[in-house]
Design a protein around this motif. Sequence first.
Motif, PDB file in Angstrom:
ATOM      1  N   PHE A 130       0.832  -1.204   0.000  1.00  8.98           N
ATOM      2  CA  PHE A 130       0.000   0.000   0.000  1.00  8.98           C
ATOM      3  C   PHE A 130       0.864   1.250   0.000  1.00  8.98           C
ATOM      4  CE2 PHE A 130       0.659  -0.861   4.537  1.00  8.98           C
ATOM      5  CZ  PHE A 130       0.972   0.388   5.053  1.00  8.98           C
ATOM      6  N   ALA A 141      -5.343   9.752   0.765  1.00  9.94           N
ATOM      7  CA  ALA A 141      -5.404   8.721  -0.279  1.00  9.94           C
ATOM      8  C   ALA A 141      -4.915   7.421   0.331  1.00  9.94           C
ATOM      9  CB  ALA A 141      -4.553   9.096  -1.480  1.00  9.94           C
ATOM     10  N   ASN A 143      -4.051   3.919  -1.215  1.00 13.61           N
ATOM     11  CA  ASN A 143      -3.848   3.100  -2.406  1.00 13.61           C
ATOM     12  C   ASN A 143      -3.389   1.720  -1.948  1.00 13.61           C
ATOM     13  OD1 ASN A 143      -4.436   5.496  -3.648  1.00 13.61           O
ATOM     14  ND2 ASN A 143      -2.384   5.864  -4.389  1.00 13.61           N
ATOM     15  N   GLU A 145      -3.222  -2.419  -2.504  1.00  9.18           N
ATOM     16  CA  GLU A 145      -3.193  -3.473  -3.522  1.00  9.18           C
ATOM     17  C   GLU A 145      -3.983  -4.698  -3.080  1.00  9.18           C
ATOM     18  OE1 GLU A 145      -1.972  -2.812  -6.365  1.00  9.18           O
ATOM     19  OE2 GLU A 145      -0.391  -1.333  -6.063  1.00  9.18           O
ATOM     20  N   VAL A 152      -1.566   0.149  -7.977  1.00  7.52           N
ATOM     21  CA  VAL A 152      -2.137   1.418  -7.506  1.00  7.52           C
ATOM     22  C   VAL A 152      -1.318   2.100  -6.410  1.00  7.52           C
ATOM     23  CG1 VAL A 152      -4.498   0.728  -8.103  1.00  7.52           C
ATOM     24  CG2 VAL A 152      -3.644   0.336  -5.777  1.00  7.52           C
ATOM     25  N   SER A 153      -0.194   1.513  -5.998  1.00 11.49           N
ATOM     26  CA  SER A 153       0.533   2.052  -4.848  1.00 11.49           C
ATOM     27  C   SER A 153       1.919   2.599  -5.194  1.00 11.49           C
ATOM     28  CB  SER A 153       0.663   0.983  -3.771  1.00 11.49           C
ATOM     29  OG  SER A 153       1.438  -0.126  -4.234  1.00 11.49           O
ATOM     30  N   ASP A 157       1.397   7.126  -8.469  1.00 14.76           N
ATOM     31  CA  ASP A 157       0.011   7.213  -7.985  1.00 14.76           C
ATOM     32  C   ASP A 157      -0.097   8.216  -6.847  1.00 14.76           C
ATOM     33  OD1 ASP A 157      -1.242   5.184  -9.707  1.00 14.76           O
ATOM     34  OD2 ASP A 157      -0.022   3.743  -8.588  1.00 14.76           O
ATOM     35  N   ILE A 158       0.902   8.256  -5.973  1.00 11.61           N
ATOM     36  CA  ILE A 158       0.885   9.207  -4.864  1.00 11.61           C
ATOM     37  C   ILE A 158       1.095  10.636  -5.382  1.00 11.61           C
ATOM     38  CG2 ILE A 158       2.181   9.985  -2.814  1.00 11.61           C
ATOM     39  CD1 ILE A 158       0.206   7.689  -2.242  1.00 11.61           C
ATOM     40  N   ALA A 161      -2.104  11.881  -6.552  1.00 15.05           N
ATOM     41  CA  ALA A 161      -2.985  12.221  -5.436  1.00 15.05           C
ATOM     42  C   ALA A 161      -2.614  13.572  -4.807  1.00 15.05           C
ATOM     43  CB  ALA A 161      -2.941  11.126  -4.372  1.00 15.05           C
TER      44      ALA A 161
END
Length: 163
Positions: A130, A141, A143, A145, A152-153, A157-158, A161
């Motif tokens: 995550f 957020a 994220n 998995e 998504v992690s 992705d961050i 966000a």
Amino acid sequence: MAPIAAGDSLPDGTLAHFDENDQLQQVSIHSLAKGKKVVIVGVPGAFTPTCSLKHVPGFIERAEDLKAKGVAEIITISVNDPFVMKAWAKTYPENKHVKFLADGSATYTHALGLELDLKDKGLGIRSRRFALLVDDLTVKAANIEEGGDFTVSSVDDIIKALA
């Protein structure tokens, strides 16, 4: 227990690490995150392929980008002991910003609702993969998995966000 989600308050917990003087220390997550924007990255295990070759290196490589967007702390947590986390951190000599913290008994991982049972693979209870974006103890957020995925992690992705 339901996994931590955006909008939730970050639970406190105590994790272990070795400081720059090679002394074993205990640290509260709240002491690292209160009043700050932080990223918490959880991985199933130190030295495992995806964690070591893809997930954590991305946060090390893009740490300056995260800092430029106001992130004060980047924390990696794994259900490993502090000796393993210290050895793992040393495999990234270029790292200047990511802290490696040990959750040896998975107590904090449990508080987040992110345990992953890998007993059938001989690994015991671990953490799901995550990445959390937290602002002053509130999750912005989460994220997380599914299974062993890495979709998504990532650091990208961050960064999205943070936009």
